[in-house]
Design an enzyme around this catalytic site. Structure first.
Site, short mmCIF file in Angstrom:
data_model
loop_
_atom_site.label_atom_id
_atom_site.label_comp_id
_atom_site.label_asym_id
_atom_site.label_seq_id
_atom_site.Cartn_x
_atom_site.Cartn_y
_atom_site.Cartn_z
N LYS A 31 0.83 -1.22 0.00
CA LYS A 31 0.00 0.00 0.00
C LYS A 31 0.86 1.26 0.00
O LYS A 31 0.76 2.11 0.90
CB LYS A 31 -0.97 0.02 1.18
CG LYS A 31 -2.02 -1.09 1.12
CD LYS A 31 -3.08 -0.91 2.20
CE LYS A 31 -4.12 -2.00 2.20
NZ LYS A 31 -3.62 -3.32 2.65
N ASP A 36 2.99 7.53 -0.80
CA ASP A 36 3.79 8.73 -0.57
C ASP A 36 4.15 9.38 -1.91
O ASP A 36 3.74 8.90 -2.97
CB ASP A 36 5.04 8.36 0.24
CG ASP A 36 5.46 9.47 1.20
OD1 ASP A 36 5.40 10.66 0.81
OD2 ASP A 36 5.83 9.16 2.34
O1 S5P Z 1 -9.62 -2.57 1.81
C1 S5P Z 1 -8.84 -3.46 2.09
C2 S5P Z 1 -7.64 -3.66 1.39
C3 S5P Z 1 -6.81 -4.72 1.74
S1 S5P Z 1 -5.45 -5.04 0.72
N1 S5P Z 1 -9.15 -4.33 3.11
C4 S5P Z 1 -8.31 -5.37 3.46
O2 S5P Z 1 -8.66 -6.14 4.37
N2 S5P Z 1 -7.10 -5.56 2.80
C5 S5P Z 1 -6.16 -6.64 3.21
O3 S5P Z 1 -6.80 -7.89 3.00
C6 S5P Z 1 -5.74 -6.61 4.68
O4 S5P Z 1 -4.54 -5.89 4.85
C7 S5P Z 1 -5.55 -8.09 5.01
O5 S5P Z 1 -4.24 -8.50 4.67
C8 S5P Z 1 -6.52 -8.80 4.07
C9 S5P Z 1 -7.83 -9.23 4.71
O6 S5P Z 1 -7.60 -10.18 5.70
P1 S5P Z 1 -8.80 -11.01 6.40
O7 S5P Z 1 -8.10 -11.80 7.46
O8 S5P Z 1 -9.79 -10.02 6.95
O9 S5P Z 1 -9.41 -11.89 5.32
#
Ligand code: S5P
Length: 259
Positions: free
Chosen positions: A93, A96
């Site tokens: 992500k 910057d």
């Molecule tokens: O909006 C977002 C974007 C991302 S990349 N919401 C998210 O949850 N993520 C990522 O997806 C978050 O950093 C984590 O690694 C994953 C979701 O994990 P879970 O355990 O909730 O399925």
């Protein structure tokens, strides 16, 4: 209504080698599942990836949460990517100015540009973040996803912000391969949509994460890839859970193709 394309047709339409390869893997392995590999111990993480490898098209890492990072981890992760045929997506992500993300992408401890096939970026800095990342020489011809929407409650990536992000993607298709989003934002077959916040039941966690089901995400909202973390690695049998998400995600895609 635009025609829904199969993965093989999508692969042929993609000029970017990363998206081409991704859709070829999705076709061959019949999976639209990305494993969000958010464990902090490299040995456990590699075991999880080896067990779930047959069911996934992507492993998404947060390399900076590993307690015991080493070059050897990257070596082994890359070997598993060849063995099981998946792409490596570092969920860094970037957010910057261009000059700073050049160093964050190529340098520091992790040298992400040496091993990631896919990275992602917030668009809050403006197009400079894309320009910076694009300048870095990469090992695998890395592609970038723009975070156009988020899964978490109260997030600010909505409305005009989302639309401006879609425009930035369309204007930078030599490097931007698609979106992190919770809906379909562009009919362009070269742009991939990947959606986090997926479990087999709808719900939420205690820190704002909101979950949708594979059929909601793939069939109804028209996304391409489901990203699943805790739904797999916190399951009693992660390989079996990954298999269930593979089937649910793929069935949801077939339902969209045939509806
Ligand atoms: O909006 C977002 C974007 C991302 S990349 N919401 C998210 O949850 N993520 C990522 O997806 C978050 O950093 C984590 O690694 C994953 C979701 O994990 P879970 O355990 O909730 O399925």
């Amino acid at each position: 209504k635009p025609k829904v394309l199969g993965y093989r047709e999508r692969a042929k339409l993609c000029s970017n080698p990363i998206t081409q390869r991704l859709f070829e893997i999705m076709e061959k392995k019949r999976t639209n599942l990305a494993l969000s590999a958010d464990l902090t111990d490299s040995k456990q993480l590699l075991q999880l990836i080896d067990k779930t490898g047959p069911y996934i098209c992507i492993v998404k890492t947060h390399i900076d949460i590993l307690e015991d990072f080493s070059e050897d981890f990257i070596e082994k992760l890359s070997q598993l990517a060849s063995k099981h045929e998946f792409l490596i997506f570092e969920d860094r992500k970037f957010a910057d100015i261009g000059n700073t993300v050049v160093h964050q992408f190529s340098g520091g401890v992790y040298h992400i540009s040496n091993w990631a096939h896919i990275i992602n970026a917030h668009t809050v800095p403006g197009a400079g973040v894309i320009q910076g990342l694009k300048m870095v020489k990469t090992q695998n011809g890395c592609g970038c996803l723009l975070i156009a929407e988020m899964s978490s409650a109260g997030n600010l990536a909505t409305g005009d912000y989302t639309q401006a992000t879609v425009k930035m993607a369309e204007e930078n298709k030599d490097f931007v391969i698609g979106f992190i989003s919770v809906s379909n934002l562009s009919p362009d077959p070269e742009l991939v949509h990947m959606t986090p916040g997926v479990q087999l039941e709808c719900g939420r966690d205690d820190l704002g994460q909101q979950y949708l089901t594979p059929s909601e995400v793939i069939t109804r909202r028209g996304s391409d890839v489901i990203i699943v973390g805790r739904g797999i690695y916190q399951a009693p049998d992660p390989a079996e859970a990954a298999r269930q998400f593979q089937v649910a995600g793929y069935d949801a895609f077939v339902a969209r193709l045939t509806e």
